[in-house]
Design a protein around this motif. Structure first.
Motif, short mmCIF file in Angstrom:
data_model
loop_
_atom_site.label_atom_id
_atom_site.label_comp_id
_atom_site.label_asym_id
_atom_site.label_seq_id
_atom_site.Cartn_x
_atom_site.Cartn_y
_atom_site.Cartn_z
N ILE A 50 35.45 22.56 53.37
CA ILE A 50 34.21 21.08 53.16
C ILE A 50 34.54 20.33 51.89
O ILE A 50 34.07 18.83 52.66
CB ILE A 50 32.92 22.03 52.80
CG1 ILE A 50 32.03 23.17 54.24
CG2 ILE A 50 31.45 21.13 52.58
CD1 ILE A 50 31.58 24.82 53.51
N ARG B 79 25.91 32.55 49.80
CA ARG B 79 24.24 32.82 50.21
C ARG B 79 23.80 34.36 49.31
O ARG B 79 23.66 34.26 48.48
CB ARG B 79 23.68 32.20 51.52
CG ARG B 79 22.92 32.14 51.22
CD ARG B 79 21.40 31.65 52.20
NE ARG B 79 21.70 32.55 53.51
CZ ARG B 79 21.87 31.99 54.72
NH1 ARG B 79 21.85 30.78 55.02
NH2 ARG B 79 21.91 32.64 55.74
N LYS C 82 26.62 38.58 46.01
CA LYS C 82 26.32 39.54 44.85
C LYS C 82 27.14 39.40 43.86
O LYS C 82 26.52 38.49 42.65
CB LYS C 82 26.06 41.24 44.85
CG LYS C 82 24.92 41.55 46.08
CD LYS C 82 23.83 41.42 45.75
CE LYS C 82 23.13 41.88 46.97
NZ LYS C 82 22.72 40.68 48.74
N ILE D 108 29.47 23.42 42.35
CA ILE D 108 29.99 23.67 44.21
C ILE D 108 30.38 24.65 44.47
O ILE D 108 31.35 24.97 44.28
CB ILE D 108 30.51 22.32 44.98
CG1 ILE D 108 29.84 20.68 43.83
CG2 ILE D 108 29.81 22.40 46.19
CD1 ILE D 108 30.56 19.47 45.09
N ASN D 109 29.38 25.24 45.20
CA ASN D 109 30.23 26.07 46.13
C ASN D 109 28.89 26.23 47.57
O ASN D 109 28.83 25.58 48.69
CB ASN D 109 28.97 28.06 45.43
CG ASN D 109 28.36 28.03 45.35
OD1 ASN D 109 27.39 27.54 46.07
ND2 ASN D 109 27.59 28.30 44.65
N ILE D 110 29.79 27.17 48.20
CA ILE D 110 28.26 27.36 50.05
C ILE D 110 27.89 28.22 49.65
O ILE D 110 27.07 29.22 50.73
CB ILE D 110 30.23 27.94 50.52
CG1 ILE D 110 30.74 28.88 50.21
CG2 ILE D 110 30.87 26.84 50.85
CD1 ILE D 110 31.27 29.67 51.39
N GLY D 111 26.60 27.86 48.46
CA GLY D 111 25.53 28.95 49.14
C GLY D 111 24.51 28.47 49.73
O GLY D 111 23.29 29.67 50.32
N GLY D 112 25.01 27.47 50.42
CA GLY D 112 24.20 27.07 51.56
C GLY D 112 24.62 27.91 53.30
O GLY D 112 23.37 27.68 54.43
N MET D 113 25.42 28.13 52.64
CA MET D 113 25.91 29.24 54.31
C MET D 113 25.74 30.87 54.15
O MET D 113 26.23 31.41 52.99
CB MET D 113 27.07 29.26 54.64
CG MET D 113 27.21 27.72 55.10
SD MET D 113 29.23 27.34 55.16
CE MET D 113 28.79 25.39 56.07
N LYS E 56 27.24 35.13 58.92
CA LYS E 56 27.74 35.42 59.92
C LYS E 56 28.37 34.04 60.06
O LYS E 56 29.52 33.59 60.91
CB LYS E 56 25.80 34.98 60.47
CG LYS E 56 25.62 36.54 60.80
CD LYS E 56 24.52 36.79 62.07
CE LYS E 56 23.03 36.02 61.45
NZ LYS E 56 21.98 36.23 62.86
N THR E 57 27.19 33.04 59.21
CA THR E 57 27.93 31.37 59.33
C THR E 57 29.88 31.60 59.27
O THR E 57 30.28 30.79 60.15
CB THR E 57 27.32 30.40 58.98
OG1 THR E 57 25.75 30.40 59.47
CG2 THR E 57 27.92 28.91 58.70
N HIS F 144 31.80 33.04 61.35
CA HIS F 144 31.87 32.10 63.14
C HIS F 144 32.25 31.03 63.22
O HIS F 144 33.76 31.17 63.64
CB HIS F 144 30.48 31.68 63.07
CG HIS F 144 29.97 31.47 64.27
ND1 HIS F 144 28.10 30.78 64.64
CD2 HIS F 144 30.76 31.02 65.58
CE1 HIS F 144 28.60 30.29 66.12
NE2 HIS F 144 29.80 30.09 66.24
N LEU F 145 32.15 30.23 61.43
CA LEU F 145 33.01 28.99 61.35
C LEU F 145 35.18 29.69 61.00
O LEU F 145 35.74 28.86 61.24
CB LEU F 145 32.59 28.26 59.89
CG LEU F 145 32.07 27.01 59.95
CD1 LEU F 145 31.25 27.23 58.60
CD2 LEU F 145 32.54 26.11 60.76
#
Lengths: 198, 198
Positions: free
Chosen positions: A19, A105, A108, A129-134, A137-138, A141-142
């Protein structure tokens, strides 16, 4: 815009790196090593296959020892791993003004909460920055779309998580049985290349 | 992989769209309209300048009326805007299996918490993606690098937030004074093209 991404060779940190690269950041993948065990090999292999620059940052061995004591006392890894992760981020902030990791997201541990992130960014004058928006499942998939992924049982050689050196030190201090009790063997996914190159 | 992104023409939803496009998603930018005011014009302009497909989805006017009643009763917009946002996401889930919006890490409203996200994904069998891994500093930094951005006072014509139709309806029911009290005029940023094209 140079960004350092804490890197294990797993799906999450790889997607985070992709990303950032796609957005135009000059990405360096970083594995922290505390001098106990050469835990970086899987990360180096993944980075190389994907064409990212990889760097090993040397961490203070005392931090790992402290974390391992916490884990042995607790009988479970969460608090100790969070300690190591917080230290790793502070070390990254000394080397990069944009510090990143593959926390998603629904993770834990290790994870910073919002107040810890604000404090980390402000104290160090960095962006985190991390991938806390995903969610998982995403990511799955990605990862299936973008990467060639190898699923295998965790070993000392096939991943570059903090777990590797922690496990090494627990085994050394208390024996392998406790190390396996605290970190049970499990299936893990390792990114070993781009799918388009297959 | 088709993904629908709730779109206002602002920095956050634009960066979310760019991240998804870069990852290989077929992105459609979507503005929900409730039939009270043509609030989509700014979003259509931004989408067109950036080269994204844009679509207007018609929302139930009763939902907007309910939300406006909540906002008038509360004297502040947060709960009403959250209601509209939740409805908008459910509507998106009827049209896309990947539903996205520009919620960032430090946003307060509108925002789903972790339990609401899990429920939304499971009930609708969709993936939800936002930019919860990035804070305002990163968004500003990225936006300045990637986009041509216009800063201007909010008006009824230059943004496509839910606020536009809500404000229209409050003005109609209770007068402009209350609308301006609830949504004070402020500077906003609108993405009007790629920086590389300047």
């Amino acid at each position: 815009m140079k960004a350092g991404v804490l890197y294990s060779g797993g799906k999450d940190s790889t997607i985070c790196a992709v990303i950032l690269k796609n957005l135009g950041y000059q990405v360096e993948l970083v594995t922290i090593n505390f001098g106990y065990y050469p835990s970086w090999r899987a990360a180096v292999e993944s980075s190389s296959k994907l064409g990212f620059k990889h760097r090993i940052l040397k961490g203070d061995s005392g931090i790992l020892e402290d974390a391992v004591q916490t884990i042995i006392n607790d009988g479970f890894p969460n608090n100790g791993i969070n300690k190591v992760h917080k230290y790793a981020l502070e070390l990254m902030a000394k080397n990069y003004s944009i510090v990143s990791d593959g926390t998603r997201r629904d993770d834990k541990v290790p994870k910073l909460n919002l107040d810890q992130i604000r404090s980390f960014e402000d104290r160090n004058n960095v962006e985190y920055i991390n991938i806390g928006g995903m969610g998982h499942k995403t990511i799955k998939h990605l990862s299936n779309t973008l990467f060639h992924v190898k699923k295998e049982l965790t070993s000392m050689e096939n991943n570059s998580d903090y777990e590797i050196e922690i496990r090494f030190l627990i085994s050394k201090l208390k024996g392998e049985e406790l190390a396996f009790k605290i970190f049970p063997e499990h299936l893990q996914s390792r990114v070993i290349g781009w799918r388009e190159n297959e």
